[in-house]
Design a protein around this motif. Structure first.
Motif, PDB file in Angstrom:
ATOM      1  N   ASP A   1       0.815  -1.217   0.000  1.00  0.00           N
ATOM      2  CA  ASP A   1       0.000   0.000   0.000  1.00  0.00           C
ATOM      3  C   ASP A   1       0.850   1.269   0.000  1.00  0.00           C
ATOM      4  O   ASP A   1       0.374   2.346  -0.374  1.00  0.00           O
ATOM      5  CB  ASP A   1      -0.935   0.012   1.217  1.00  0.00           C
ATOM      6  CG  ASP A   1      -2.092  -0.957   1.062  1.00  0.00           C
ATOM      7  OD1 ASP A   1      -2.343  -1.402  -0.077  1.00  0.00           O
ATOM      8  OD2 ASP A   1      -2.753  -1.275   2.077  1.00  0.00           O
ATOM      9  N   ILE A   2       2.112   1.150   0.426  1.00  0.00           N
ATOM     10  CA  ILE A   2       3.016   2.306   0.424  1.00  0.00           C
ATOM     11  C   ILE A   2       3.892   2.285  -0.827  1.00  0.00           C
ATOM     12  O   ILE A   2       4.841   3.068  -0.954  1.00  0.00           O
ATOM     13  CB  ILE A   2       3.890   2.304   1.695  1.00  0.00           C
ATOM     14  CG1 ILE A   2       3.058   1.987   2.933  1.00  0.00           C
ATOM     15  CG2 ILE A   2       4.563   3.661   1.915  1.00  0.00           C
ATOM     16  CD1 ILE A   2       3.856   1.840   4.195  1.00  0.00           C
ATOM     17  N   ASN A   3       3.570   1.369  -1.758  1.00  0.00           N
ATOM     18  CA  ASN A   3       4.320   1.227  -3.013  1.00  0.00           C
ATOM     19  C   ASN A   3       5.768   0.821  -2.800  1.00  0.00           C
ATOM     20  O   ASN A   3       6.670   1.217  -3.557  1.00  0.00           O
ATOM     21  CB  ASN A   3       4.262   2.527  -3.828  1.00  0.00           C
ATOM     22  CG  ASN A   3       2.855   2.871  -4.273  1.00  0.00           C
ATOM     23  OD1 ASN A   3       2.090   1.988  -4.669  1.00  0.00           O
ATOM     24  ND2 ASN A   3       2.492   4.141  -4.189  1.00  0.00           N
ATOM     25  N   ILE A   4       6.014   0.038  -1.752  1.00  0.00           N
ATOM     26  CA  ILE A   4       7.347  -0.492  -1.485  1.00  0.00           C
ATOM     27  C   ILE A   4       7.405  -1.936  -1.957  1.00  0.00           C
ATOM     28  O   ILE A   4       6.457  -2.700  -1.748  1.00  0.00           O
ATOM     29  CB  ILE A   4       7.680  -0.390   0.016  1.00  0.00           C
ATOM     30  CG1 ILE A   4       7.803   1.085   0.422  1.00  0.00           C
ATOM     31  CG2 ILE A   4       8.966  -1.140   0.357  1.00  0.00           C
ATOM     32  CD1 ILE A   4       8.045   1.301   1.900  1.00  0.00           C
ATOM     33  N   ASP A   5       8.495  -2.319  -2.598  1.00  0.00           N
ATOM     34  CA  ASP A   5       8.657  -3.666  -3.142  1.00  0.00           C
ATOM     35  C   ASP A   5       9.365  -4.574  -2.147  1.00  0.00           C
ATOM     36  O   ASP A   5      10.339  -4.165  -1.505  1.00  0.00           O
ATOM     37  CB  ASP A   5       9.471  -3.623  -4.443  1.00  0.00           C
ATOM     38  CG  ASP A   5       8.780  -2.819  -5.527  1.00  0.00           C
ATOM     39  OD1 ASP A   5       7.543  -2.922  -5.649  1.00  0.00           O
ATOM     40  OD2 ASP A   5       9.492  -2.077  -6.242  1.00  0.00           O
ATOM     41  N   VAL A   6       8.879  -5.803  -2.043  1.00  0.00           N
ATOM     42  CA  VAL A   6       9.527  -6.831  -1.218  1.00  0.00           C
ATOM     43  C   VAL A   6      10.366  -7.702  -2.140  1.00  0.00           C
ATOM     44  O   VAL A   6       9.844  -8.357  -3.040  1.00  0.00           O
ATOM     45  CB  VAL A   6       8.492  -7.688  -0.475  1.00  0.00           C
ATOM     46  CG1 VAL A   6       9.185  -8.798   0.313  1.00  0.00           C
ATOM     47  CG2 VAL A   6       7.651  -6.821   0.464  1.00  0.00           C
ATOM     48  N   GLU A   7      11.680  -7.710  -1.926  1.00  0.00           N
ATOM     49  CA  GLU A   7      12.573  -8.485  -2.780  1.00  0.00           C
ATOM     50  C   GLU A   7      12.820  -9.888  -2.235  1.00  0.00           C
ATOM     51  O   GLU A   7      12.912 -10.844  -3.001  1.00  0.00           O
ATOM     52  CB  GLU A   7      13.904  -7.746  -2.937  1.00  0.00           C
ATOM     53  CG  GLU A   7      13.770  -6.382  -3.610  1.00  0.00           C
ATOM     54  CD  GLU A   7      15.103  -5.705  -3.803  1.00  0.00           C
ATOM     55  OE1 GLU A   7      16.134  -6.319  -3.445  1.00  0.00           O
ATOM     56  OE2 GLU A   7      15.127  -4.574  -4.307  1.00  0.00           O
ATOM     57  N   SER A   8      12.966 -10.006  -0.935  1.00  0.00           N
ATOM     58  CA  SER A   8      13.171 -11.314  -0.325  1.00  0.00           C
ATOM     59  C   SER A   8      12.809 -11.208   1.144  1.00  0.00           C
ATOM     60  O   SER A   8      12.707 -10.122   1.695  1.00  0.00           O
ATOM     61  CB  SER A   8      14.621 -11.797  -0.477  1.00  0.00           C
ATOM     62  OG  SER A   8      15.503 -10.912   0.195  1.00  0.00           O
ATOM     63  N   ALA A   9      12.585 -12.365   1.765  1.00  0.00           N
ATOM     64  CA  ALA A   9      12.172 -12.318   3.169  1.00  0.00           C
ATOM     65  C   ALA A   9      12.390 -13.650   3.855  1.00  0.00           C
ATOM     66  O   ALA A   9      12.611 -14.673   3.229  1.00  0.00           O
ATOM     67  CB  ALA A   9      10.702 -11.916   3.280  1.00  0.00           C
ATOM     68  N   GLU A  10      12.336 -13.590   5.165  1.00  0.00           N
ATOM     69  CA  GLU A  10      12.375 -14.787   6.007  1.00  0.00           C
ATOM     70  C   GLU A  10      11.199 -14.695   6.972  1.00  0.00           C
ATOM     71  O   GLU A  10      11.080 -13.737   7.721  1.00  0.00           O
ATOM     72  CB  GLU A  10      13.680 -14.843   6.789  1.00  0.00           C
ATOM     73  CG  GLU A  10      13.723 -15.945   7.829  1.00  0.00           C
ATOM     74  CD  GLU A  10      14.937 -15.797   8.736  1.00  0.00           C
ATOM     75  OE1 GLU A  10      14.747 -15.761   9.961  1.00  0.00           O
ATOM     76  OE2 GLU A  10      16.056 -15.701   8.206  1.00  0.00           O
ATOM     77  N   ILE A  11      10.317 -15.692   6.908  1.00  0.00           N
ATOM     78  CA  ILE A  11       9.138 -15.716   7.770  1.00  0.00           C
ATOM     79  C   ILE A  11       9.346 -16.808   8.809  1.00  0.00           C
ATOM     80  O   ILE A  11       9.352 -17.991   8.498  1.00  0.00           O
ATOM     81  CB  ILE A  11       7.862 -15.990   6.969  1.00  0.00           C
ATOM     82  CG1 ILE A  11       7.704 -14.944   5.863  1.00  0.00           C
ATOM     83  CG2 ILE A  11       6.640 -15.982   7.877  1.00  0.00           C
ATOM     84  CD1 ILE A  11       7.614 -13.524   6.349  1.00  0.00           C
ATOM     85  N   ASP A  12       9.510 -16.417  10.053  1.00  0.00           N
ATOM     86  CA  ASP A  12       9.862 -17.349  11.120  1.00  0.00           C
ATOM     87  C   ASP A  12       8.797 -17.299  12.213  1.00  0.00           C
ATOM     88  O   ASP A  12       8.605 -16.266  12.856  1.00  0.00           O
ATOM     89  CB  ASP A  12      11.235 -16.965  11.692  1.00  0.00           C
ATOM     90  CG  ASP A  12      11.785 -18.033  12.618  1.00  0.00           C
ATOM     91  OD1 ASP A  12      11.105 -19.056  12.805  1.00  0.00           O
ATOM     92  OD2 ASP A  12      12.891 -17.842  13.148  1.00  0.00           O
ATOM     93  N   THR A  13       8.092 -18.413  12.400  1.00  0.00           N
ATOM     94  CA  THR A  13       7.090 -18.513  13.454  1.00  0.00           C
ATOM     95  C   THR A  13       7.687 -19.306  14.602  1.00  0.00           C
ATOM     96  O   THR A  13       7.963 -20.495  14.464  1.00  0.00           O
ATOM     97  CB  THR A  13       5.819 -19.223  12.944  1.00  0.00           C
ATOM     98  OG1 THR A  13       5.343 -18.552  11.774  1.00  0.00           O
ATOM     99  CG2 THR A  13       4.738 -19.222  14.009  1.00  0.00           C
ATOM    100  N   GLU A  14       7.891 -18.655  15.733  1.00  0.00           N
ATOM    101  CA  GLU A  14       8.469 -19.301  16.914  1.00  0.00           C
ATOM    102  C   GLU A  14       7.456 -19.247  18.052  1.00  0.00           C
ATOM    103  O   GLU A  14       7.386 -18.265  18.793  1.00  0.00           O
ATOM    104  CB  GLU A  14       9.779 -18.627  17.315  1.00  0.00           C
ATOM    105  CG  GLU A  14      10.870 -18.705  16.248  1.00  0.00           C
ATOM    106  CD  GLU A  14      12.179 -18.125  16.720  1.00  0.00           C
ATOM    107  OE1 GLU A  14      12.311 -17.867  17.935  1.00  0.00           O
ATOM    108  OE2 GLU A  14      13.061 -17.919  15.874  1.00  0.00           O
ATOM    109  N   GLY A  15       6.673 -20.296  18.165  1.00  0.00           N
ATOM    110  CA  GLY A  15       5.664 -20.346  19.209  1.00  0.00           C
ATOM    111  C   GLY A  15       4.643 -19.243  19.062  1.00  0.00           C
ATOM    112  O   GLY A  15       3.924 -19.167  18.068  1.00  0.00           O
ATOM    113  N   LEU A  16       4.588 -18.326  20.025  1.00  0.00           N
ATOM    114  CA  LEU A  16       3.598 -17.247  20.025  1.00  0.00           C
ATOM    115  C   LEU A  16       4.042 -16.030  19.218  1.00  0.00           C
ATOM    116  O   LEU A  16       3.251 -15.114  18.998  1.00  0.00           O
ATOM    117  CB  LEU A  16       3.320 -16.796  21.468  1.00  0.00           C
ATOM    118  CG  LEU A  16       2.847 -17.862  22.457  1.00  0.00           C
ATOM    119  CD1 LEU A  16       2.695 -17.251  23.843  1.00  0.00           C
ATOM    120  CD2 LEU A  16       1.534 -18.480  22.002  1.00  0.00           C
TER     121      LEU A  16
END
Length: 291
Positions: free
Chosen positions: A235-250
């Motif tokens: 929505d802010i017109n920023i591009d996501v090039e790469s990411a790490e999505i880490d779910t650790e418990g809560l």
């Protein structure tokens, strides 16, 4: 610390490792010295390979060291201990596949049902590896789309993958319910510790060269979180090039490499992004019944 590895593959070819564009994920593993990698044919009727490592435990009491039988103490501790469940999605390490890593101490089995659930989403598990370090077993799946044979790039599908794995973990390991944010909605026991979203939410933007910036987000986990974050950034017109999505418990701990028109974010735009994310993440409005 030595690391024992086991690999299993399907008929799909092994994937190559290279840097890619788009939404990506970078797994964080502790340094270790790998042993030999052994190929194993994976069949639904066969039990999972298990690894274990004995530990020397020293107990102290008012009567002196090891005054109480250490074996019984270890049994009591292990019976009550529930490891931290971790789900990590990696889109950056492999150019041809989405990598999903799951760990839950040494309690994970063959995960045949998890692979079937992923295939029901129209995905193919082309390869997998199992690594045991100490008392922790880490399982990796290399996932591609059945229709195109390519990695998953749709944020909605990535969130469905994350929630599918967590739901299977709750189903086959109900003791994980008290450790996961989704346990309150889908598990048998809600987490005893409730996170204050306002306190748990931290957002930072750091420099990472001239062409991109590093966005770090830590907040209370909830269904639909990944889609929500991507939408706010877009929505802010920023591009996501790469990411790490880490779910650790809560807690969700996410890292995104972002850019604006091919360049790193300036100070003003970084502050706008941080303010928007803090505002929306502290006001969760996701409908959990839709997942």
């Amino acid at each position: 610390m030595a690391l024992a590895n086991t690999a299993f593959c399907s008929s799909s070819s092994a994937v190559r490792r290279s840097r890619v564009s788009g939404i990506g994920f970078i797994p964080q593993l502790s340094p270790c010295e790998p042993l030999a990698v052994l190929p194993v044919r994976f069949k639904c009727s066969e039990p999972a390979l298990a690894f274990s490592r004995k530990k020397n435990i020293l107990h102290a009491s008012t009567d002196g060291l090891n005054a109480v039988d250490s074996t019984s103490l270890k049994f009591d501790r292990d019976a009550d201990y529930v490891p931290m469940p971790i789900v990590l999605i990696d889109q950056d390490s492999d150019s041809d596949a989405t990598i999903v890593q799951l760990s839950f101490g040494d309690r994970l089995g063959a995960l045949i049902d998890t692979m079937k659930a992923l295939k029901d989403l129209g995905l193919d598990v082309s390869k997998g590896t199992v690594a045991t370090e100490g008392s922790v077993k880490q399982t990796k799946f290399f996932i591609t789309r059945l229709d195109t044979g390519r990695k998953v790039e749709d944020p909605d599908m990535l969130e469905r993958i994350r929630l599918t794995i967590i739901n299977n973990l709750l189903k086959y390991h109900p003791e994980s319910s008290a450790q996961l944010a989704m346990g309150e909605a889908f598990g048998i026991k809600a987490p005893e510790k409730k996170l204050d979203v306002d306190i748990a939410t931290h957002v930072q933007v750091k420099e990472d060269g001239t062409k991109r910036s590093l966005l770090y987000i830590e907040t209370a986990d909830r269904p639909g979180l990944l889609v929500e974050i991507i939408k706010i950034i877009a929505d802010i017109n920023i591009d996501v090039e790469s990411a790490e999505i880490d779910t650790e418990g809560l807690v969700a701990k996410d890292k995104f490499h972002v850019s604006y028109r091919g360049a790193a974010l300036n100070t003003s735009l970084s502050q706008v992004l941080v303010n928007c994310l803090r505002y929306y993440l502290r006001r969760p409005e996701t409908d959990i019944d839709s997942y």
